[in-house]
Every structure is written in structure tokens, then in C-alpha cells.
Design a protein around this motif. Structure first.
Motif, PDB file in Angstrom:
ATOM      1  N   ASP B  40      37.371  -0.326   1.761  1.00  0.00           N
ATOM      2  CA  ASP B  40      38.383  -0.881   2.677  1.00  0.00           C
ATOM      3  C   ASP B  40      37.730  -1.571   3.876  1.00  0.00           C
ATOM      4  O   ASP B  40      38.253  -2.549   4.403  1.00  0.00           O
ATOM      5  N   LEU B  41      36.590  -1.033   4.314  1.00  0.00           N
ATOM      6  CA  LEU B  41      35.912  -1.598   5.486  1.00  0.00           C
ATOM      7  C   LEU B  41      34.856  -2.642   5.099  1.00  0.00           C
ATOM      8  O   LEU B  41      34.215  -3.228   5.975  1.00  0.00           O
ATOM      9  N   GLY B  42      34.671  -2.837   3.803  1.00  0.00           N
ATOM     10  CA  GLY B  42      33.698  -3.828   3.340  1.00  0.00           C
ATOM     11  C   GLY B  42      32.259  -3.438   3.626  1.00  0.00           C
ATOM     12  O   GLY B  42      31.421  -4.272   3.963  1.00  0.00           O
ATOM     13  N   ILE B  43      31.976  -2.136   3.493  1.00  0.00           N
ATOM     14  CA  ILE B  43      30.625  -1.616   3.788  1.00  0.00           C
ATOM     15  C   ILE B  43      30.061  -0.963   2.539  1.00  0.00           C
ATOM     16  O   ILE B  43      30.800  -0.354   1.757  1.00  0.00           O
ATOM     17  N   ASP B  44      28.776  -1.047   2.394  1.00  0.00           N
ATOM     18  CA  ASP B  44      28.121  -0.377   1.277  1.00  0.00           C
ATOM     19  C   ASP B  44      28.306   1.145   1.450  1.00  0.00           C
ATOM     20  O   ASP B  44      28.061   1.673   2.543  1.00  0.00           O
ATOM     21  N   PRO B  45      28.738   1.850   0.393  1.00  0.00           N
ATOM     22  CA  PRO B  45      28.988   3.298   0.551  1.00  0.00           C
ATOM     23  C   PRO B  45      27.744   4.090   0.941  1.00  0.00           C
ATOM     24  O   PRO B  45      27.849   5.115   1.619  1.00  0.00           O
ATOM     25  N   SER B  46      26.558   3.621   0.536  1.00  0.00           N
ATOM     26  CA  SER B  46      25.324   4.319   0.934  1.00  0.00           C
ATOM     27  C   SER B  46      25.151   4.252   2.449  1.00  0.00           C
ATOM     28  O   SER B  46      24.763   5.229   3.089  1.00  0.00           O
ATOM     29  N   ASN B  47      25.448   3.072   3.019  1.00  0.00           N
ATOM     30  CA  ASN B  47      25.313   2.917   4.473  1.00  0.00           C
ATOM     31  C   ASN B  47      26.306   3.799   5.224  1.00  0.00           C
ATOM     32  O   ASN B  47      25.959   4.419   6.229  1.00  0.00           O
ATOM     33  N   TRP B  48      27.533   3.824   4.713  1.00  0.00           N
ATOM     34  CA  TRP B  48      28.551   4.651   5.372  1.00  0.00           C
ATOM     35  C   TRP B  48      28.155   6.129   5.294  1.00  0.00           C
ATOM     36  O   TRP B  48      28.266   6.877   6.265  1.00  0.00           O
ATOM     37  N   SER B  49      27.672   6.522   4.126  1.00  0.00           N
ATOM     38  CA  SER B  49      27.219   7.904   3.937  1.00  0.00           C
ATOM     39  C   SER B  49      26.091   8.238   4.916  1.00  0.00           C
ATOM     40  O   SER B  49      26.068   9.316   5.526  1.00  0.00           O
ATOM     41  N   LYS B  50      25.172   7.295   5.079  1.00  0.00           N
ATOM     42  CA  LYS B  50      24.053   7.521   6.007  1.00  0.00           C
ATOM     43  C   LYS B  50      24.539   7.629   7.448  1.00  0.00           C
ATOM     44  O   LYS B  50      24.008   8.412   8.235  1.00  0.00           O
ATOM     45  N   MET B  51      25.549   6.850   7.787  1.00  0.00           N
ATOM     46  CA  MET B  51      26.100   6.943   9.155  1.00  0.00           C
ATOM     47  C   MET B  51      26.775   8.295   9.354  1.00  0.00           C
ATOM     48  O   MET B  51      26.622   8.936  10.390  1.00  0.00           O
ATOM     49  N   GLU B  52      27.526   8.732   8.355  1.00  0.00           N
ATOM     50  CA  GLU B  52      28.191  10.034   8.476  1.00  0.00           C
ATOM     51  C   GLU B  52      27.170  11.160   8.640  1.00  0.00           C
ATOM     52  O   GLU B  52      27.408  12.123   9.355  1.00  0.00           O
ATOM     53  N   ARG B  53      26.050  11.010   7.962  1.00  0.00           N
ATOM     54  CA  ARG B  53      25.028  12.071   8.004  1.00  0.00           C
ATOM     55  C   ARG B  53      24.047  11.879   9.168  1.00  0.00           C
ATOM     56  O   ARG B  53      23.100  12.642   9.295  1.00  0.00           O
TER      57      ARG B  53
END
Lengths: 202, 139
Positions: B40-53
Motif C-alpha cells: 500500500d505504501l509502495g515500499i519493499d517489504p524487506s525495507n519495511w521489516s528492517k525499519m520495524e526491527r
């Protein structure tokens, strides 16, 4: 190693705990893991291609590594790959629910430590993997629903095939049909026929 | 046999969260899986996962941060807190995955090897390098 009934008890308690997602067909494993259990799903590039594994649980049980491609393009990957991921995640849930105690004190001080653990784990590996498989299988193919589908199948074929249970093609066909319904490979359904003692021994 | 109960953070706990913990909590509040949210945000899921972690800092572009705040329905003090936490997160030193100890702590314990392929020797070395990348900021 637990009896299969112990595993089944664990599955049904788990299903009751997360009944909304786990009552869906196919079972919504991802929402259960990510939203209800709040576990991290960590995309891991080429996990499937390089290591032939599409999911693996983290040692502190805070998350599950998943094959990035299978996960990111769920709608785009072939159905078999999506189904495989669903079963793998259910299998990893089996480890999380049933084997957490086993590794709670495990801390690897070195790669050698990890290596030694994997050697020791290997001795009981098949038991643990069997439990996780049984957990995953029953979770994604619920017994009650399968029984209804199976009885309907028998009703539909018994007049034309009086010895239907001897017919391998019929078994293949119904396993494939129900595999599509439950979102798993036909072999998972076929295995459930036997594990749940639905298909008579021929 | 062990059963684990998972609790959502209490509202007041959100005030003490890191940016990564906050975006994970907001995502879950919206009932979005990581892949759905990142799509939905147009971001790579790996990057989002890394931000969350907390592995990768959020982007410097405040426009993007505000866009995310809007996506999560944040306004007023909640929106300000979101922007502030993003700024703090950008100054934090990312987790050091250079040390073997950190990588070892992230090794999966139940690694289902199929087709007779075991995780050992060169394969294990390669896996550790791949694991390091999963837990390291993007280059």
C-alpha cells in the motif's frame, strides 16, 4: 515424542485461541501470525531457491523468516507456491507452540555451538519435524470440515464404485479437489485421510 | 506443551516506543500484514521489516514521514510524536551485525532441510552471510 492426539489437542486449543482467522477456508495463517500473534515476518531473499526452505522460525520465537519472493508476490506466484508457504508457516507454528520450551535456554556462543546443537537436534529431528508436520497438517485441514467433505465424496461415488477405497485414481482426484479448497498440496490432504483415519485401509 | 498469549501494547506504552515498534503497532492496529502495508505504501517489504526491527532508519524526507502518518490516520500530537520518533531513529546507530555473536543469535533453530540438503559447511557459511544481510541496513 508426543502421540498424535497430543498434537491434535494442541492444534485445537490453538485454533480456539485464534478462531476468526483459523475458521476461514483456506485457513488464514498469515493474519494469525502477523496480526493476532504479532510475530515478525522477515522477508529473506532466495530462501527457497538457495536453501529449499520457505520458512524458518527465529530462535527466540519472535519471528519467522519467509522466502521473500513467495511472500511478497503471494498473488503473483503460482498457486502451488502460495499453498506450500501456507503449509510451511503452519509447520513453523507447530514448532512455536510445541517446541518453545525445548529451546528456551539455548544460546549459541559460537558457530560451533550452533553446529553442535543442530547435531543433537538432528537425533530427535524426525520426532520434532513429525510433530510440526502433524500440527501444520491438522491446522490447515481441519478434521471436522474434512469429515464433512469426505462423507459427501463417499456418498457421491459409492453407488458407481462399490469398492471406492481401492481406487487410487479416485483418491488422487478427491485429494486434488480438496487441496484446492484448503489451499494446500494434494499430498497434505491425502496424508490427512490416513492420519485422521478416514480412508479405510485397503 | 506451552501456549503463548500475545498482548497488544497498552495505549500509554506507545509513548515509550521506538519508531520501529510504533510503525509495527500502527500496522497491526490497521490489521495489515507486512506485505499488504508495504504494498500500500509502495515500499519493499524487506525495507519495511528492517525499519520495524530498527535495522534501517526511516527516510530523511519528511514528506514521506508525513505521508505515512496520514496513512496511519495520525494527526495532532500523535502525528508530531510520529515525526519526532522518526527523527530520533535516524540518529540511532543501527544494530551491529558485523559481530558473529549477533548473527549467531539470529540463526533459526529448526531449519527444515529438504531434498537431503543439510545446512553445513559452505552452505552454512553462505547462509550466515545471507542472514547478516537480512539483519543489516541496506547499502
Amino acid at each position: 515424542m508426543s502421540e498424535k492426539t497430543d498434537v491434535w489437542t494442541a492444534v485445537e486449543k490453538f485454533r480456539a485461541q485464534f478462531s476468526t482467522e483459523l475458521a476461514k477456508c483456506p485457513v488464514d495463517v498469515l493474519t494469525t501470525i502477523e496480526i493476532r500473534m504479532r510475530l515478525d515476518v522477515i522477508p529473506f531473499p532466495n530462501l527457497l531457491r538457495t536453501y529449499s526452505v520457505d520458512a524458518a522460525v527465529m530462535p527466540d520465537f519472535s519471528g519467522i523468516y519467509v522466502d521473500k519472493r513467495s511472500y511478497q508476490y503471494l498473488e503473483g506466484v503460482p498457486q502451488w507456491q502460495f499453498n506450500r508457504l501456507r503449509f510451511s508457516l503452519a509447520h513453523e507454528l507447530g514448532h512455536i507452540i510445541m517446541h518453545r520450551e525445548l529451546v528456551k535456554d539455548v544460546q549459541f556462543k559460537s558457530l560451533q555451538d550452533f553446529w553442535d546443537w543442530t547435531r543433537r537436534y538432528k537425533e530427535s529431528k524426525y520426532g520434532l519435524e513429525w510433530e510440526a508436520n502433524e500440527f501444520g497438517g491438522r491446522l490447515v485441514v481441519p478434521r471436522e470440515r474434512l469429515k464433512v467433505d469426505f462423507d459427501a465424496f463417499v456418498s457421491g461415488v459409492k453407488s458407481d464404485y462399490p469398492e471406492w477405497w481401492m481406487n487410487a485414481s479416485l483418491r488422487e482426484e478427491i485429494a486434488s479437489h480438496l487441496g484446492d479448497k484448503y489451499g494446500v498440496h494434494k499430498d497434505v490432504v491425502s496424508c490427512r485421510f490416513d492420519r485422521e483415519e478416514l480412508w479405510p485401509i485397503s | 506443551m506451552v501456549f503463548v498469549v500475545y498482548f497488544a501494547p497498552h495505549e500509554r506504552e506507545r509513548n515509550h516506543m521506538t519508531f520501529g515498534q510504533l510503525i509495527k503497532d500502527l500496522r497491526i492496529r490497521k490489521e495489515l500484514t507486512l506485505r499488504r502495508c508495504s504494498a500500500d505504501l509502495g515500499i519493499d517489504p524487506s525495507n519495511w521489516s528492517k525499519m520495524e526491527r530498527g535495522v534501517t532508519p526511516p527516510p530523511k524526507d519528511t514528506g514521506i514521514i508525513q505521508q505515512w502518518a496520514k496513512f496511519f490516520g495520525l494527526s495532532g500530537s500523535e502525528g508530531e510524536n510520529f515525526t519526532d520518533l522518526a527523527a530520533i531513529a535516524r540518529k540511532e546507530i543501527p544494530m551491529d551485525m558485523a559481530s558473529d555473536a549477533t548473527v549467531i543469535a539470529a540463526l533459526p533453530v529448526f531449519f527444515r532441510a529438504v531434498r537431503g540438503q543439510e545446512l553445513e559447511g559452505e552452505k552454512l557459511k553462505q547462509f550466515i552471510e545471507d542472514l547478516r544481510a537480512v539483519h543489516s541496513p541496506d547499502k
